[in-house]
Design an enzyme around this catalytic site. Structure first.
Site, short mmCIF file in Angstrom:
data_model
loop_
_atom_site.label_atom_id
_atom_site.label_comp_id
_atom_site.label_asym_id
_atom_site.label_seq_id
_atom_site.Cartn_x
_atom_site.Cartn_y
_atom_site.Cartn_z
N TYR A 14 -9.64 -28.21 -7.43
CA TYR A 14 -9.50 -28.27 -6.42
C TYR A 14 -9.99 -30.44 -6.46
CZ TYR A 14 -9.94 -22.89 -5.81
OH TYR A 14 -9.69 -21.59 -6.44
N SER B 47 -10.23 -17.09 -8.23
CA SER B 47 -9.31 -17.50 -8.01
C SER B 47 -8.32 -18.00 -9.08
CB SER B 47 -10.09 -19.14 -7.49
OG SER B 47 -9.89 -19.07 -6.48
N LYS C 188 -4.73 -16.67 -9.78
CA LYS C 188 -3.65 -17.51 -9.00
C LYS C 188 -3.28 -18.46 -10.17
CE LYS C 188 -6.79 -19.15 -4.82
NZ LYS C 188 -7.98 -20.10 -4.43
N TYR D 194 -4.23 -9.63 -1.43
CA TYR D 194 -5.13 -10.45 -1.64
C TYR D 194 -6.36 -10.39 -2.50
CZ TYR D 194 -7.15 -15.17 -2.28
OH TYR D 194 -7.78 -16.41 -3.00
N VAL E 98 -14.49 -18.36 -8.06
CA VAL E 98 -16.24 -18.51 -7.04
C VAL E 98 -16.58 -17.18 -8.10
CG1 VAL E 98 -15.62 -19.73 -4.99
CG2 VAL E 98 -15.13 -17.21 -5.48
N1 GLU Z 1 -11.19 -14.80 -3.08
C1 GLU Z 1 -12.08 -16.04 -3.20
C2 GLU Z 1 -11.37 -16.30 -2.04
O1 GLU Z 1 -10.16 -16.78 -1.33
C3 GLU Z 1 -11.68 -17.03 -4.20
C4 GLU Z 1 -11.74 -17.75 -4.42
C5 GLU Z 1 -12.59 -18.38 -5.58
O2 GLU Z 1 -12.65 -17.82 -6.67
O3 GLU Z 1 -12.62 -20.31 -5.79
O4 GLU Z 1 -12.28 -16.58 -1.33
#
Ligand code: GLU
Length: 431
Positions: free
Chosen positions: A242, A64, A67, A190, A260
């Site tokens: 989050y 993430s 992002k 993605y 994550v």
């Molecule tokens: N590739 C993970 C997902 O989309 C990223 C989530 C994250 O790092 O918080 O579930």
């Protein structure tokens, strides 16, 4: 002399290292294979100095943390309006993978949750060209890192095989026409974005590029424009963590993003990029020890954005009177530091009060010798003040040996006399 900063970073890692709570993410099978004890921290200043401690070289998938950077690329390519039209900037207070959209508009709430990130991902490149989009993402993330990055194919395969939640989100988005391509293709592309491999050091440089107004501190490439970096850091501040975003911003106090795989970044505008890595996660999906490292750095280094800055009266270093060649007195205001709104307001107020009390002589000297920067509003206020004093018959001389005040034009063809020293200003007086 060796810099004390790496030693300090080692101390922070020792203080946080004992905490083995949390668990590695296992919903992506490949992530469950990593060594959970890895721990690293890196800091990069906006002029490119890198400090590291612990494991800063080994690679992990960005997840993430991609992002905010892909959001930056989409903003740069499409413009703010077009991106806001598709994805809002409101904190969701929900988990990263919640199947939720904003009531009314139907937009994902922000680009840091998966729903928003998936839409933002599709905004890059040409519609219907997932390969071209993946190339652009990889090139863009590499520019932020300042070196060519690659994709961890094993992690990519592992996540696409189990990305049921993201397929659900993509189908929800497709049903509302928020994305127009096949949801499976979109999730695959993605997921490639999330599978780009980085080190802790890479992440610190990427964060520092945001902190540096979009310019990579080492390559000096302008990766995105300054307004883009500001927008991205704003959204990181409110949505990057989050459902713990509120706790984070009140206790740690700088824009951040976690992923994550155990990475976490922080960006201090104008100062630093920070990255930490440790794979065990808390219930919010953020690295337990990474969060702890950031808490230590914030507290020890005074990095909280809301810490009260220096009192603004510090802008005026000294006020004194000098005798001019004709024997009359000139009032000298010696300023220092960085002139912004509040400090300049203090100067303007002091001048106005002195004027009203009849304490202002016919000559005023504004000494900018120790001022190192003047922002746009401070410049306008200074020049307007000079203009008003001049209209009242007061002669204003600016001492500005380094030309820190750009284009000293007060309008109506009026310009203050600019000299290099206070002595030169006094020599002009009455002459
Ligand atoms: N590739 C993970 C997902 O989309 C990223 C989530 C994250 O790092 O918080 O579930």
């Amino acid at each position: 002399m060796d810099s004390p900063i790496p030693d300090y970073l080692h101390e922070v890692l020792s203080a946080c290292g004992a905490d083995t709570s949390g668990a590695v993410a296992d919903y992506i099978p490949e992530l469950a294979q990593v060594d959970p004890d890895r721990l690293g921290v890196a800091l990069t200043t906006v002029d490119g100095a890198v400090y590291e401690a612990g494991d800063c070289e080994s690679r992990f998938t960005i997840q993430s943390i991609s992002k905010p950077f892909v959001y930056a690329l989409a903003l740069q390519q499409r413009g703010l309006e077009a991106v806001l039209d598709q994805v809002d900037v409101e904190p969701s207070g929900e988990a990263f993978n919640e199947l939720s959209l904003e009531k009314g508009s139907g937009r994902p709430l922000n680009p840091m949750i998966n729903a928003g990130a998936i839409v933002v991902h599709t905004m890059l490149g040409d519609p219907g060209d997932p390969q071209g989009r993946c190339d652009q993402v990889l090139a863009g993330l590499s520019a932020f890192a300042g070196r060519p990055l690659d994709v961890d194919e094993a992690a990519y395969g592992s996540e696409t095989a189990t990305a049921f939640r993201n397929y659900a989100i993509a189908n929800m988005l497709r049903s509302r026409d928020s994305i127009t391509e096949d949801p499976e293709d979109v999730v695959a592309a993605y997921t490639r974005q999330c599978s780009v491999r980085v080190s802790t050091r890479d992440l610190a440089l990427m964060a520092a590029t945001l902190a540096n107004g979009g310019v990579h501190p080492v390559s000096e490439e302008q990766v995105v424009e300054e307004w883009v970096a500001r927008q991205v850091m704003s959204v990181m501040a409110t949505c990057g963590m989050y459902d713990s975003a509120g706790d984070w911003i009140s206790t740690v106090g700088f824009p951040a993003k976690s992923g994550v795989s155990g990475g976490i970044i922080g960006a201090l505008p104008g100062q630093l990029g920070i990255a930490a890595f440790s794979p065990r996660l808390d219930p919010h999906g953020s690295s337990v020890r990474g969060v702890e490292v950031c808490r230590h750095l914030s507290a020890d280094m005074g990095l909280h954005m809301m810490d009260a800055p220096q009192p603004v009266r510090a802008t005026i270093r000294r006020m004194h009177t000098v005798q001019q060649v004709d024997g009359s007195a000139a009032k000298v205001f010696s300023l220092h530091g960085s002139l912004q709104f509040a400090g300049t307001e203090r100067l303007v107020r002091d001048l106005a009060e002195a004027d009203a009390a009849g304490q202002l002589s016919d000559a005023v000297v504004l000494d900018l010798t120790r001022v190192h920067s003047i922002n746009a509003v401070a410049r306008r206020m200074l020049l307007e003040t000079v203009r008003r004093l001049s209209v009242e018959g007061c002669s204003v001389t600016v001492v500005d040996p380094e030309s820190t005040l750009p284009d000293p034009d007060c309008g109506d063809g009026l310009r203050p006399t600019v000299v290099g020293t206070v002595a030169e200003a006094a020599a002009l007086g009455g002459g």
